[in-house]
Design a protein around this motif. Structure first.
Motif, PDB file in Angstrom:
ATOM      1  N   ALA A 135     -10.985  11.488  20.609  1.00  0.00           N
ATOM      2  CA  ALA A 135     -11.119  10.716  21.716  1.00  0.00           C
ATOM      3  C   ALA A 135     -10.698  11.513  22.894  1.00  0.00           C
ATOM      4  O   ALA A 135     -10.885  11.521  24.095  1.00  0.00           O
ATOM      5  CB  ALA A 135     -10.853   9.386  21.757  1.00  0.00           C
ATOM      6  N   PHE A 136      -9.260  11.789  22.775  1.00  0.00           N
ATOM      7  CA  PHE A 136      -8.357  12.880  23.746  1.00  0.00           C
ATOM      8  C   PHE A 136      -8.905  13.896  24.044  1.00  0.00           C
ATOM      9  O   PHE A 136      -9.122  14.048  25.390  1.00  0.00           O
ATOM     10  CB  PHE A 136      -6.808  12.916  23.329  1.00  0.00           C
ATOM     11  N   VAL A 137      -9.417  14.720  23.278  1.00  0.00           N
ATOM     12  CA  VAL A 137      -9.965  16.027  23.633  1.00  0.00           C
ATOM     13  C   VAL A 137     -11.222  15.628  24.322  1.00  0.00           C
ATOM     14  O   VAL A 137     -11.566  16.340  25.757  1.00  0.00           O
ATOM     15  CB  VAL A 137     -10.425  16.827  22.197  1.00  0.00           C
ATOM     16  N   ILE A 138     -12.144  14.802  24.018  1.00  0.00           N
ATOM     17  CA  ILE A 138     -13.282  14.774  24.829  1.00  0.00           C
ATOM     18  C   ILE A 138     -12.861  14.221  26.273  1.00  0.00           C
ATOM     19  O   ILE A 138     -13.506  14.515  27.196  1.00  0.00           O
ATOM     20  CB  ILE A 138     -14.128  13.713  24.122  1.00  0.00           C
ATOM     21  N   PHE A 158     -13.152  17.600  28.017  1.00  0.00           N
ATOM     22  CA  PHE A 158     -14.542  17.825  28.599  1.00  0.00           C
ATOM     23  C   PHE A 158     -15.063  16.809  29.598  1.00  0.00           C
ATOM     24  O   PHE A 158     -15.670  17.169  30.641  1.00  0.00           O
ATOM     25  CB  PHE A 158     -15.470  17.241  27.334  1.00  0.00           C
ATOM     26  N   LEU A 159     -14.268  15.612  29.816  1.00  0.00           N
ATOM     27  CA  LEU A 159     -14.770  14.563  30.955  1.00  0.00           C
ATOM     28  C   LEU A 159     -13.507  14.612  31.924  1.00  0.00           C
ATOM     29  O   LEU A 159     -14.043  14.157  33.096  1.00  0.00           O
ATOM     30  CB  LEU A 159     -14.708  13.247  30.446  1.00  0.00           C
ATOM     31  N   LYS A 160     -12.743  15.449  31.831  1.00  0.00           N
ATOM     32  CA  LYS A 160     -11.632  15.874  32.992  1.00  0.00           C
ATOM     33  C   LYS A 160     -11.114  14.655  33.404  1.00  0.00           C
ATOM     34  O   LYS A 160     -10.726  14.101  34.555  1.00  0.00           O
ATOM     35  CB  LYS A 160     -12.132  16.360  33.913  1.00  0.00           C
ATOM     36  N   LEU A 161     -10.722  13.601  32.699  1.00  0.00           N
ATOM     37  CA  LEU A 161      -9.937  12.472  32.846  1.00  0.00           C
ATOM     38  C   LEU A 161      -8.519  12.589  32.878  1.00  0.00           C
ATOM     39  O   LEU A 161      -8.093  13.209  32.387  1.00  0.00           O
ATOM     40  CB  LEU A 161     -10.524  11.351  31.933  1.00  0.00           C
ATOM     41  N   SER A 196      -7.455   8.927  29.485  1.00  0.00           N
ATOM     42  CA  SER A 196      -7.437   9.425  28.034  1.00  0.00           C
ATOM     43  C   SER A 196      -6.754   8.397  27.260  1.00  0.00           C
ATOM     44  O   SER A 196      -7.540   8.270  26.230  1.00  0.00           O
ATOM     45  CB  SER A 196      -6.998  10.710  28.107  1.00  0.00           C
ATOM     46  N   PHE A 197      -5.687   7.726  27.510  1.00  0.00           N
ATOM     47  CA  PHE A 197      -4.945   6.949  26.888  1.00  0.00           C
ATOM     48  C   PHE A 197      -5.953   5.912  26.414  1.00  0.00           C
ATOM     49  O   PHE A 197      -5.902   5.227  25.367  1.00  0.00           O
ATOM     50  CB  PHE A 197      -3.607   6.516  27.355  1.00  0.00           C
ATOM     51  N   PHE A 198      -6.218   5.152  27.779  1.00  0.00           N
ATOM     52  CA  PHE A 198      -7.284   4.046  27.366  1.00  0.00           C
ATOM     53  C   PHE A 198      -8.507   4.541  26.548  1.00  0.00           C
ATOM     54  O   PHE A 198      -9.113   3.490  25.922  1.00  0.00           O
ATOM     55  CB  PHE A 198      -7.739   3.700  28.917  1.00  0.00           C
ATOM     56  N   LEU A 213     -10.353   3.365  18.959  1.00  0.00           N
ATOM     57  CA  LEU A 213      -9.602   3.148  18.041  1.00  0.00           C
ATOM     58  C   LEU A 213     -10.117   1.715  17.696  1.00  0.00           C
ATOM     59  O   LEU A 213     -10.183   1.169  16.348  1.00  0.00           O
ATOM     60  CB  LEU A 213      -8.149   3.206  17.968  1.00  0.00           C
ATOM     61  N   ILE A 214     -10.063   0.678  18.723  1.00  0.00           N
ATOM     62  CA  ILE A 214     -10.623  -0.507  18.500  1.00  0.00           C
ATOM     63  C   ILE A 214     -11.866  -0.494  18.232  1.00  0.00           C
ATOM     64  O   ILE A 214     -12.451  -1.264  17.363  1.00  0.00           O
ATOM     65  CB  ILE A 214     -10.309  -1.383  19.642  1.00  0.00           C
ATOM     66  N   GLY A 215     -12.881   0.147  18.667  1.00  0.00           N
ATOM     67  CA  GLY A 215     -14.336   0.079  18.555  1.00  0.00           C
ATOM     68  C   GLY A 215     -14.726   0.756  17.198  1.00  0.00           C
ATOM     69  O   GLY A 215     -15.753   0.267  16.540  1.00  0.00           O
TER      70      GLY A 215
END
Length: 128
Positions: A76-79, A83-86, A91-93, A99-101
């Motif tokens: 999730a962090f890498v993407i 990749f999405l440049k957030l 990225s934390f969110f 993890l919840i989903g």
């Protein structure tokens, strides 16, 4: 995914019996039916394999769950970050949301990995 039948990865990804690969270990195949996520058959109806080898057998899956959760969080962090440049906060969110989903999937994958550490595929295992 039939081309993987006979491998541990097949049983891990599908949740099928680790010994015969003929049926699901879970009473409900959809992990997002939350009341049924971890309910398992007692035995495989095809090869009679008992899934809970001993009481509290799946407690060991908690250790596997930690590693699987870390893998999902890193993905999730890498993407999100690369990749999405957030930014780091978003990225934390995205890690938290991932993890919840994916929690029901992570729990099932962990159980599947754990049981496959102790049981092995037998091509000709029949109901006795």
């Amino acid at each position: 995914m039939n081309f993987l039948k006979g491998t541990k990865i097949y049983s891990i990804l599908t949740g099928y019996c680790p010994v015969c690969h003929k049926e699901s270990m879970y009473t409900e195949t959809n992990p997002y039916k939350l009341s049924q996520t971890l309910k398992m058959q007692e035995r495989c109806s095809h090869c009679n394999t008992k899934y809970k080898i001993e009481p509290s057998f799946f407690y060991g899956a908690m250790y596997i769950s930690y590693g699987v959760g870390i893998a999902f969080a890193v993905a999730a962090f890498v993407i999100s970050h690369f990749f999405l440049k957030l930014g780091l906060l978003y990225s934390f969110f995205s890690i938290v949301a991932t993890l919840i989903g994916f929690m029901p999937v992570i729990m099932r994958l962990s159980r599947n990995i754990w049981i496959n550490l102790f049981m092995h595929y037998k091509k000709e295992k029949k109901l006795s």
